[in-house]
Design a protein around this motif. Structure first.
Motif, PDB file in Angstrom:
ATOM      1  N   CYS A 100     -42.032 -26.555  11.618  1.00 19.27           N
ATOM      2  CA  CYS A 100     -42.402 -25.522  12.603  1.00 19.27           C
ATOM      3  C   CYS A 100     -43.414 -24.533  12.016  1.00 19.27           C
ATOM      4  CB  CYS A 100     -41.165 -24.772  13.076  1.00 19.27           C
ATOM      5  SG  CYS A 100     -40.016 -25.778  14.029  1.00 19.27           S
TER       6      CYS A 100
ATOM      7  N   THR B 225     -46.848 -26.019  11.878  1.00 22.37           N
ATOM      8  CA  THR B 225     -47.450 -26.509  13.130  1.00 22.37           C
ATOM      9  C   THR B 225     -47.600 -25.340  14.099  1.00 22.37           C
ATOM     10  OG1 THR B 225     -45.237 -27.227  13.852  1.00 22.37           O
ATOM     11  CG2 THR B 225     -46.669 -28.896  12.850  1.00 22.37           C
ATOM     12  N   ASP B 226     -46.776 -25.284  15.137  1.00 20.53           N
ATOM     13  CA  ASP B 226     -46.963 -24.269  16.178  1.00 20.53           C
ATOM     14  C   ASP B 226     -46.773 -22.834  15.682  1.00 20.53           C
ATOM     15  OD1 ASP B 226     -44.107 -25.323  16.211  1.00 20.53           O
ATOM     16  OD2 ASP B 226     -43.859 -23.531  17.448  1.00 20.53           O
TER      17      ASP B 226
ATOM     18  N   ASP C 260     -49.676 -20.392  13.673  1.00 15.24           N
ATOM     19  CA  ASP C 260     -50.520 -19.448  14.418  1.00 15.24           C
ATOM     20  C   ASP C 260     -49.934 -19.321  15.811  1.00 15.24           C
ATOM     21  OD1 ASP C 260     -52.453 -18.001  15.807  1.00 15.24           O
ATOM     22  OD2 ASP C 260     -54.126 -18.964  14.766  1.00 15.24           O
TER      23      ASP C 260
ATOM     24  N   LYS D 210     -52.359 -18.641  18.800  1.00 17.16           N
ATOM     25  CA  LYS D 210     -53.121 -19.825  19.188  1.00 17.16           C
ATOM     26  C   LYS D 210     -52.245 -20.856  19.894  1.00 17.16           C
ATOM     27  CE  LYS D 210     -55.992 -23.531  17.259  1.00 17.16           C
ATOM     28  NZ  LYS D 210     -56.571 -24.102  15.999  1.00 17.16           N
ATOM     29  N   SER D 211     -51.028 -21.055  19.400  1.00 12.16           N
ATOM     30  CA  SER D 211     -50.140 -22.089  19.936  1.00 12.16           C
ATOM     31  C   SER D 211     -49.519 -21.727  21.272  1.00 12.16           C
ATOM     32  CB  SER D 211     -49.013 -22.385  18.936  1.00 12.16           C
ATOM     33  OG  SER D 211     -49.525 -22.840  17.708  1.00 12.16           O
ATOM     34  N   TYR D 212     -49.317 -20.431  21.508  1.00 13.69           N
ATOM     35  CA  TYR D 212     -48.582 -20.016  22.696  1.00 13.69           C
ATOM     36  C   TYR D 212     -49.351 -19.040  23.597  1.00 13.69           C
ATOM     37  CZ  TYR D 212     -44.559 -22.227  20.485  1.00 13.69           C
ATOM     38  OH  TYR D 212     -43.717 -23.129  19.910  1.00 13.69           O
TER      39      TYR D 212
ATOM     40  N   VAL E  93     -52.545 -20.349  25.257  1.00 15.46           N
ATOM     41  CA  VAL E  93     -52.370 -21.570  26.045  1.00 15.46           C
ATOM     42  C   VAL E  93     -51.907 -21.206  27.448  1.00 15.46           C
ATOM     43  CG1 VAL E  93     -51.070 -23.726  26.244  1.00 15.46           C
ATOM     44  CG2 VAL E  93     -51.806 -22.912  23.990  1.00 15.46           C
TER      45      VAL E  93
ATOM     46  N   GLN F  22     -43.659 -23.876  26.070  1.00 17.87           N
ATOM     47  CA  GLN F  22     -44.938 -24.564  26.254  1.00 17.87           C
ATOM     48  C   GLN F  22     -44.810 -25.574  27.383  1.00 17.87           C
ATOM     49  OE1 GLN F  22     -45.683 -26.427  22.449  1.00 17.87           O
ATOM     50  NE2 GLN F  22     -47.007 -24.771  21.753  1.00 17.87           N
TER      51      GLN F  22
END
Length: 227
Positions: free
Chosen positions: A89, A92-93, A96, A99-101, A104, A125
């Motif tokens: 974790c 990956t998400d 950052d 950026k990841s959430y 988006v 997500q």
């Protein structure tokens, strides 16, 4: 009673978010270890290996010493799925979060704050390939610090995701949680989620018998539309 409020993640929250999430996941290691010790294959290992050592070496003292070697090894093995999950974790998400959430469309990351400190987290997500005709949101990273449990924070965080899903026009909220995460499983059932399946994420999780339960929450608005 603990007073708290929920808001969107801010960059200054990052360290506290990581601490809450990592600590919450690693708390499950003792439970996983105790669970592992009840498995028939573990009991067979703890009996079979020392007996084999005794028969080969002729030393029961060495056999007993073997048990004291096996127990730390099993504890290490039980903890690996949780440590691997946290590491994955954070690389990956959660490397950052903005950026990841927050960058988006249709996603989000929220924190529960009490006394100026982050005490809970939750994220969501869009599901990339939902079933035909469905628009699904997946709930992730639900965690509440141990000192602030029992005050409805986890339930409030889940409700935040459910309301976000309604506002964004999703038909369902889905999630996965470990079978050994008893309080989380009970929470989801109590809030109206229903189980859709159970699986093992990888061979190591199968080996320590830590399965993942899949849940779904069909949103009322979607159900009413179908009627």
């Amino acid at each position: 009673m603990a007073f708290f409020h929920i808001r969107l993640f801010q960059e200054r929250d990052y360290k506290q978010v990581v601490d809450v999430f990592s600590s919450g996941m690693q708390e499950h290691i003792p439970t996983a270890f105790r669970h592992m010790l009840t498995l028939p294959r573990t009991l067979l290992l703890l009996l079979g290996v020392p007996i084999a050592v005794a028969l080969v070496s002729g030393s029961w003292l060495l056999a007993v010493a073997c048990i004291f070697f096996l127990l730390p090894f099993l504890h290490f093995l039980a903890g690996q799925p949780w440590k691997n999950y946290v590491s994955k974790c954070l690389h990956t998400d959660m490397a950052d979060i903005t950026k990841s959430y927050l960058s988006v469309q249709g996603a989000g990351f929220w924190v529960a704050v009490s006394g100026g400190q982050v005490v809970g987290t939750v994220a969501a997500q869009p599901v990339k390939d939902p079933p035909l005709g469905r628009k699904q949101l997946q709930l992730f990273r639900l965690s509440v610090s141990s000192q602030h449990r029992g005050h409805g924070i986890a339930k409030a965080l889940v409700r935040t995701v459910l309301q976000f899903a309604r506002d964004q026009g999703y038909t369902d909220v889905v999630l996965e949680t470990g079978l050994l995460q008893k309080s989380a499983v009970m929470l989801y059932y109590s809030m109206g989620f229903r189980k859709t399946g159970e699986s093992f994420m990888n061979f190591l999780m199968w080996l320590v018998d830590v399965s993942v339960i899949h849940f779904i929450y069909p949103l009322p608005s979607a159900q009413e539309h179908e009627l």
